[in-house]
Design a protein around this motif. Sequence first.
Motif, short mmCIF file in Angstrom:
data_model
loop_
_atom_site.label_atom_id
_atom_site.label_comp_id
_atom_site.label_asym_id
_atom_site.label_seq_id
_atom_site.Cartn_x
_atom_site.Cartn_y
_atom_site.Cartn_z
N LEU A 39 0.83 -1.20 0.00
CA LEU A 39 0.00 0.00 0.00
C LEU A 39 0.87 1.26 0.00
CD1 LEU A 39 -3.23 0.91 0.82
CD2 LEU A 39 -1.72 2.05 2.45
N GLN A 42 1.88 1.79 -3.36
CA GLN A 42 0.74 2.13 -4.20
C GLN A 42 0.33 3.61 -4.03
OE1 GLN A 42 -2.65 -0.52 -3.57
NE2 GLN A 42 -3.96 1.28 -3.80
N ASP A 58 -10.87 6.21 0.28
CA ASP A 58 -9.52 5.78 -0.06
C ASP A 58 -8.46 6.85 0.17
OD1 ASP A 58 -10.15 3.21 -0.66
OD2 ASP A 58 -10.56 3.62 -2.78
N TYR A 60 -5.60 7.79 2.64
CA TYR A 60 -4.85 7.21 3.75
C TYR A 60 -3.65 8.08 4.11
CZ TYR A 60 -7.69 3.25 2.36
OH TYR A 60 -8.74 2.44 2.02
N ASP A 251 -7.66 -2.24 1.34
CA ASP A 251 -6.64 -1.20 1.42
C ASP A 251 -6.63 -0.54 2.80
OD1 ASP A 251 -5.73 -1.63 -1.05
OD2 ASP A 251 -6.62 0.16 -1.98
#
Lengths: 308, 256
Positions: A39, A42, A58, A60, A251
């Motif tokens: 992650l 990503q 989404d 983060y 995620d």
Amino acid sequence: MRFRLPEKVVERSLLLVAMSSVAILLLITVFIFREGGPLLVQVGLGNFFSGAWDPQHDQYGIALMVVGSFAVTSGALLIGVPFGIACAIVLAEMAPPRARSILKPAIEVLAGIPSVVYGFMGIVVLLPMIRTHIGGPGASALAGSIILGIMVLPTVIGISVDALQAVPRSYREASLALGATQWQTIRRVVLPAARSGIVAAVILGMGRAVGETMAVIMVAGNSVQMPHSPLDSVRTLTANIALEMGYAAGDHRAALFATGIVLFVIIMILNTLANLARGRLKKRSVVVVTLAATAADLVKPRAKPEEQ
Amino acid sequence: MSANRAVPKLCVQGLDLYYGDFQALINVSLEITERRITALIGPSGCGKSTLLRTFNRMNDLIVGCKVVGDVELDGRSIYAPNRNVDDLRKRIGMVFQRPNPFPLSVYENVAYGARIHGLAAGAALDAIVEQSLAAVDLWSGLKDRLDDNALTLSGEQQQRLCIARVLAVEPDVLLMDEPCSALDPVATMRVEELMQELVDRYTIVIVTHNMQQAARVSQDTGFMLLGELVEIGPTNQVFTSPRDQRTEDYVSGRFG
């Protein structure tokens, strides 16, 4: 004659048991990095350290939690370090044996109290006090700092006492023989000579404060926001993981593991600094560090922990 | 050697010292004359270091240590209840068996005593540091290394530094507890020469297990055995015609 295990067999099996703790550490490391690492790659480090934490969309970014951890940790050190060092000086230099025989076990008990009890005391005693006497909702960075300040005491005191007791007697004798008082001797000779050990005590206390979870969740308020005063509620990195792990998936879950990686790296850096300060990281431990890192590399090329 | 029979610098009268139940000094009486080197010799455990440490009350630090009798400095009791021990230790400096400089710079080591007693600051303190280092022949060698950590010096330099550190507080008496036992022969010789220079200004009491050293450096020698001061007198006499059989046995190497 009774059967006796050959010495070698005993030695080897004990070594194996001892090494298994290293193996467990390695496995945990690999696991965290495997769950959180992808992650991080990503979303990119820039986004991960931004201020937007909104798992539903989404987003983060953990910056606010980093600020929260930083706030309560520095507050805890502000409270715990002066107290802890003063207490260590009394214990190592001044206390008569009888006072020492009460103080020492008391501090050990302090270390053994479960953190949920500290948190509970915080809720019952500390939060109402802050609410009525200082203001705000009570649950705040200040409350977290006070509770953590108490919780780091055993770490700070224990290691500082070791450092003070390691100062050679001959330094104290030389100073006293020159006509210095006991306090002059402590302040001008003993403390400077023990400085590196005391620095290590502070750093390890910091690690303790950064890593503490339960007590902080119970008193710090946990809102994801930028605090503007010590009376504002904050959420720490540890609280973030503990609060959301129960329902996180995909995620979101990976992002919590990535938060774990950040904590892991912070603690590792602090421990290494503390060991450097104490001069403990000698050649042999560097070899162990390298071995551990290499072993982790072999298991999973992407995981690259600099764990010792 | 001119025996100066004025008021003794240090006067010990009927001194008994106990570590718990063990009696380490038994009825010790002696006088130490000003500006002379007095050596205390005797086998290990005879009480010579203990006696030395009664002069600056370093034995106070040992739990269970009890002193009966008296020691006078310039005619004043040092065990009187109202005696200021810090001031006493300023007047009676001590050099230890192992060089024990503080883990600070050369300058800070020498300046330490002057600072804690508030003797000087700034340029005056610089002057004290220079004089003290010059008195132990370290100034020319170390004047460019004043900021170096004292622990980087050689053993001999460290011991000289410790002597300079004591001189900086301008004591009357220098107590030396086997000051050369951690040094090689050349360094020992040079420290002994230094003592000969210092005795013009200071009263020196040295404890040594080395009889040759006592014979070389001291004007007076006291021989101790099992907590008793067997005899004390001019060094020549103690070594060539001792009054006590035990002294003769020791200095002639029959035991010890």
